[in-house]
Design an enzyme around this catalytic site. Structure first.
Site, PDB file in Angstrom:
ATOM      1  N   GLU A 119       9.053  41.747  31.806  1.00 14.98           N
ATOM      2  CA  GLU A 119       9.470  43.026  32.393  1.00 14.98           C
ATOM      3  C   GLU A 119      10.884  42.929  32.936  1.00 14.98           C
ATOM      4  OE1 GLU A 119       6.362  43.764  35.283  1.00 14.98           O
ATOM      5  OE2 GLU A 119       4.834  43.344  33.764  1.00 14.98           O
ATOM      6  N   LYS A 121      13.593  43.268  35.664  1.00 14.08           N
ATOM      7  CA  LYS A 121      13.532  43.212  37.121  1.00 14.08           C
ATOM      8  C   LYS A 121      14.482  44.288  37.637  1.00 14.08           C
ATOM      9  CE  LYS A 121      13.648  39.661  40.724  1.00 14.08           C
ATOM     10  NZ  LYS A 121      14.530  40.337  41.649  1.00 14.08           N
ATOM     11  N   ASP A 123      16.604  46.361  40.059  1.00 11.02           N
ATOM     12  CA  ASP A 123      17.250  45.907  41.283  1.00 11.02           C
ATOM     13  C   ASP A 123      17.184  47.015  42.337  1.00 11.02           C
ATOM     14  OD1 ASP A 123      18.497  44.171  42.912  1.00 11.02           O
ATOM     15  OD2 ASP A 123      20.457  44.298  41.963  1.00 11.02           O
ATOM     16  N   GLU A 180       9.063  49.175  42.482  1.00 15.55           N
ATOM     17  CA  GLU A 180      10.427  49.113  42.992  1.00 15.55           C
ATOM     18  C   GLU A 180      10.975  50.529  43.099  1.00 15.55           C
ATOM     19  OE1 GLU A 180      11.038  45.917  43.280  1.00 15.55           O
ATOM     20  OE2 GLU A 180      13.202  45.767  43.639  1.00 15.55           O
ATOM     21  N   TYR A 232       4.713  48.294  38.927  1.00 15.22           N
ATOM     22  CA  TYR A 232       4.442  47.170  38.031  1.00 15.22           C
ATOM     23  C   TYR A 232       3.309  46.245  38.477  1.00 15.22           C
ATOM     24  CZ  TYR A 232       7.821  45.345  41.439  1.00 15.22           C
ATOM     25  OH  TYR A 232       8.473  45.035  42.591  1.00 15.22           O
ATOM     26  N   LYS A 295       5.120  37.371  33.736  1.00 10.22           N
ATOM     27  CA  LYS A 295       3.828  37.281  34.421  1.00 10.22           C
ATOM     28  C   LYS A 295       2.756  36.853  33.434  1.00 10.22           C
ATOM     29  CE  LYS A 295       4.788  41.351  37.273  1.00 10.22           C
ATOM     30  NZ  LYS A 295       4.584  42.803  37.314  1.00 10.22           N
ATOM     31  N   LYS A 319      16.766  35.019  36.703  1.00  7.41           N
ATOM     32  CA  LYS A 319      17.808  35.932  37.173  1.00  7.41           C
ATOM     33  C   LYS A 319      19.082  35.786  36.365  1.00  7.41           C
ATOM     34  CE  LYS A 319      17.867  37.193  41.591  1.00  7.41           C
ATOM     35  NZ  LYS A 319      17.952  37.044  43.062  1.00  7.41           N
ATOM     36  N   CYS A 413      57.765  49.084  52.027  1.00  5.03           N
ATOM     37  CA  CYS A 413      56.692  50.002  51.647  1.00  5.03           C
ATOM     38  C   CYS A 413      57.021  50.658  50.315  1.00  5.03           C
ATOM     39  CB  CYS A 413      56.507  51.066  52.728  1.00  5.03           C
ATOM     40  SG  CYS A 413      55.342  52.337  52.240  1.00  5.03           S
ATOM     41  N   CYS A 416      57.611  54.537  51.045  1.00  4.91           N
ATOM     42  CA  CYS A 416      58.691  55.092  51.861  1.00  4.91           C
ATOM     43  C   CYS A 416      59.838  54.124  52.118  1.00  4.91           C
ATOM     44  CB  CYS A 416      58.142  55.616  53.189  1.00  4.91           C
ATOM     45  SG  CYS A 416      57.710  54.303  54.335  1.00  4.91           S
ATOM     46  N   CYS A 431      52.563  49.335  56.548  1.00  6.04           N
ATOM     47  CA  CYS A 431      53.773  50.125  56.697  1.00  6.04           C
ATOM     48  C   CYS A 431      53.702  50.778  58.076  1.00  6.04           C
ATOM     49  CB  CYS A 431      53.860  51.195  55.606  1.00  6.04           C
ATOM     50  SG  CYS A 431      55.095  52.443  55.984  1.00  6.04           S
ATOM     51  N   CYS A 437      55.562  58.344  56.259  1.00  4.46           N
ATOM     52  CA  CYS A 437      55.200  57.698  54.996  1.00  4.46           C
ATOM     53  C   CYS A 437      54.207  58.617  54.258  1.00  4.46           C
ATOM     54  CB  CYS A 437      54.578  56.342  55.316  1.00  4.46           C
ATOM     55  SG  CYS A 437      54.078  55.403  53.887  1.00  4.46           S
TER      56      CYS A 437
HETATM   57 ZN   LIG Z   1      55.439  53.660  54.064  1.00  6.16          ZN
END
Ligand SMILES: [Zn+2]
Length: 676
Positions: A119, A121, A123, A180, A232, A295, A319, A413, A416, A431, A437
């Site tokens: 099966e 799994k 998550d 699940e 399941y 299983k 896994k 930056c 700017c 910045c 800015c």
């Molecule tokens: Zn900036």
């Protein structure tokens, strides 16, 4: 130090770390390491405990499953019930070879033939459903394996889980079925986009989103989360079936959701084929899978194999390693965020990863770039970690060519031109030019319009356009927008223009505390803004407050007081506020909110628990408007517990123990003589 001593210390250290990660994972739904790292830690611990059995204790995490139950301290909300049959987790491995050892043990224990059910799994988060006379009677989380949280009301909000089974389809009078609850990628992406808009922490992955959603306190919110379920494991006292696969096929007939991907195979070699197939095919599934469960299919053999303290002996999980992809990095952008932090983002040749096409990945900060020794034109490994934007985890240096160039982190930056700064304890460059800015200025509008501030129904793209066109430069300019201006925007028709204008008009009713929060003054969070509004009553009192007066306010420390003084010291800010005031925004507390405010709850510390006829936020505001103070957890200082429907059992019990008065929602309205 002797080896033995060192081993003992290592064991203790591993246990501590594992317990901490268990809590992050199961209780807080917010892991900070990958599953793979966690499993490796657990594996190290098991190896050490095997070598030094004298250090094994019954409470070792190798001997019990991680618990999803919240402790008393965090104010547990759900009632708890014992599981009729213990709810264990599965042994797991990343090594195909270990599957053959698993099979050998099974073979040794039986003379007869057996088959395996293979099966996917899913998550998500484990759930145990009990049906009595064809009706869903209870849904419990795994909890600590013995006792689980009662999430029945929330589970009823998941459309694929029937509250009633198909009539006369031959189900036993009472049975349990486990499975699940998971969140498909699409719902996950929508939820995280919403969270980002609301400036909340996004969920790390679909599994955490599923477990976090299942534990929401308001079932109506659960309904909006797009959760799915696959079942399941069927259990009942006198099982009428001989095979696990037969039980599941019958469950499907009764109307229960089961996985269409499960297959019964004849031997471990076929199970490995199944694994190999899904290791690649799973990438195109619309939901997350983290492995394959194998299983023993014969229920009589399952029974004779039995359990260890933690795992069934008749099942195991293989896994998958975290999915990563290799692709070329062709350039790096340096993005300036709302707070001024500069983040390097890699542009990649598009590559398929966990169901989505990835074109960009974060490099976090300059240190990270140095550590990876990354070059432009390198081939890099990309993984989907916690964040929505994937991360780069490594460089394949064997593929590095002559045209690889070492990137240079900018000194100024990129938006700017201001020289960037880096505080000693910060990993990121900033910045400092927050007032001029562009990305930081656009960010101010996004914050101002967010749900927790002015709650204006406007998207980031629209804000960007308005800013680029020069329609908005200061916050108050939002209220000078008109239909004519809005209709010049891309994809803006009359209707969307009118909706935005109506939403802006509506936002003028926002109370002072939220407006203050919306101004985006550094360090002024939602709660602080509320305390300041309450204490000073209006903006003039606040702007004129002395440092001492500010420090005398709840939640206000030195850094915050300085930030406020600095903000109100600038004439530009006072001008912006005057402008917004003239547009009709609230810069003072309303006296007598719709005539209902009073001081009838003055000085009372109040905790609320359960589900109410109004949203929790509304009830909290109501309590405040009558002078009460909302506190989140019970203590000796609590005066009242307002219990709604299905109030958390543990809170009620604790209140009784502490002698705290418990009242209903209706009684609260009687005391105040008003309703929200
Ligand atoms: Zn900036």
């Amino acid at each position: 130090m002797t080896n033995k001593q060192a081993a003992k210390e290592k064991i203790e250290d591993l246990r501590k770390q594992i317990e901490l990660h268990n809590r992050n994972y199961y209780v807080l739904s917010n892991p900070d390491i990958t599953d793979f790292e966690f499993d490796m830690m657990m594996n190290d611990l098991m190896v050490l405990e095997k070598k030094y059995p004298e250090f094994v204790t019954p409470d070792s995490p190798t001997r019990h499953v991680g618990s999803d139950i919240e402790g008393e301290k965090s104010g547990a909300f759900f009632k708890q019930f014992p599981h009729k049959y213990p709810m264990l987790s599965l042994g797991n491995t990343y090594d195909i070879g270990e599957l053959y050892s698993f099979d050998e043990k099974i073979a040794k224990s039986t003379e007869g033939n057996y088959t395996y059910s293979c099966e996917l799994k899913f998550d998500g988060t484990a759930i145990c459903l009990t049906y009595v006379d064809g009706t869903l009677s209870r849904a419990l989380t795994r909890g600590d394996g013995l006792v689980g949280d009662d999430v029945t009301e929330n589970v009823k909000m998941i459309p694929s889980i029937p509250q009633r089974l198909k009539k006369n389809s031959g189900y036993p009078r009472e049975f349990e079925i486990r499975g699940e609850i998971y969140m498909p990628y699409k719902a996950f992406d929508n939820l995280n986009r919403q969270k980002e808009r609301d400036e909340e922490q996004p969920f790390a992955n679909p599994r955490n989103a599923a477990s976090g959603s299942l534990k929401l306190q308001d079932p109506r919110q659960v309904a909006e989360r797009g959760l799915e379920c696959t079942l399941y494991h069927f259990i009942t006292d006198r099982n009428p079936f001989g095979l696990h696969s037969e039980a599941i096929a019958n469950a499907a007939e009764w109307g229960l959701p089961v996985s269409p991907y499960a297959r019964t195979v004849n031997g471990i070699a076929d199970a490995v084929e199944y694994i190999k197939y899904w290791d690649t095919q799973r990438k195109s599934l619309p939901f997350a899978t983290d492995g394959i469960v194998i299983k023993v299919n014969e229920l009589a053999l399952q029974k004779s194999l039995g359990f260890t303290a933690k795992f069934p002996r008749w099942a195991t999980a293989y896994k998958f390693k975290p999915e990563s992809a290799l692709t070329r990095l062709y350039s790096i952008d340096y993005q300036v965020g709302r707070t001024g932090a500069v983040t390097p983002v890699a542009n990649l040749d598009p590559v398929q990863l966990s169901g989505t096409m990835v074109k960009r990945a974060t490099l976090h900060n300059a240190d990270q770039m140095d550590q990876l020794d990354i070059h432009i034109n390198d081939y890099v490994y990309v993984e989907k970690g916690g964040e929505i934007i994937p991360k780069i985890t490594g460089v394949d240096k064997s593929k590095r060519t002559a045209n690889a160039v070492k990137p240079v982190f900018p000194k100024n930056c990129p938006a700017c031109g201001t020289p960037l700064v880096r505080d000693e304890d910060e990993a990121k460059y900033f910045c400092p030019n927050s007032d001029n800015c562009p990305p930081q200025r656009k960010g101010k509008f996004i914050h101002f319009c967010s749900r927790k501030a002015m709650n204006v129904n406007i998207g980031e793209a629209t804000i960007n356009q308005l800013y680029e066109k020069g329609y908005i430069s200061e916050l108050g300019d939002l209220y000078k927008l008109n239909r004519e201006k809005l209709l010049t925007l891309d994809k803006f028709k009359e209707k969307s223009a009118d909706n935005l204008l109506a939403s802006l008009e509506e936002s003028k009713k926002t109370p002072f505390g939220k407006v203050l929060f919306g101004l985006g003054i550094r360090f002024v969070g939602e709660t602080t803004a509320k305390s300041l509004a309450k204490k000073f009553g209006n903006i003039n009192n606040l702007a004129g407050a002395t440092r001492e007066e500010l420090l005398d306010t709840e939640d206000v420390g030195e850094k915050l007081a300085d930030s406020l003084l600095n903000y109100f010291g600038m004439s530009k800010h006072r001008r912006i506020i005057e402008e917004m005031k003239s547009e009709g925004l609230n810069f003072a507390n309303e006296v007598n909110i719709s005539g209902t405010a009073s001081e009838k709850l003055k000085g009372k510390n109040i905790v609320i628990t359960g589900i109410f006829s109004v949203p929790r936020e509304t009830l909290k505001e109501f309590i405040e408007s009558h002078g009460g103070k909302n506190v989140s957890s019970l203590s000796g200082k609590t005066d009242l517990l307002v219990a709604g429907e299905k109030g958390g059992g543990s809170k009620l019990k604790k209140s009784e123990k502490l002698g705290i008065k418990i009242i209903s929602e209706e009684e609260l309205y009687k005391i105040t003589g008003a309703r929200p």
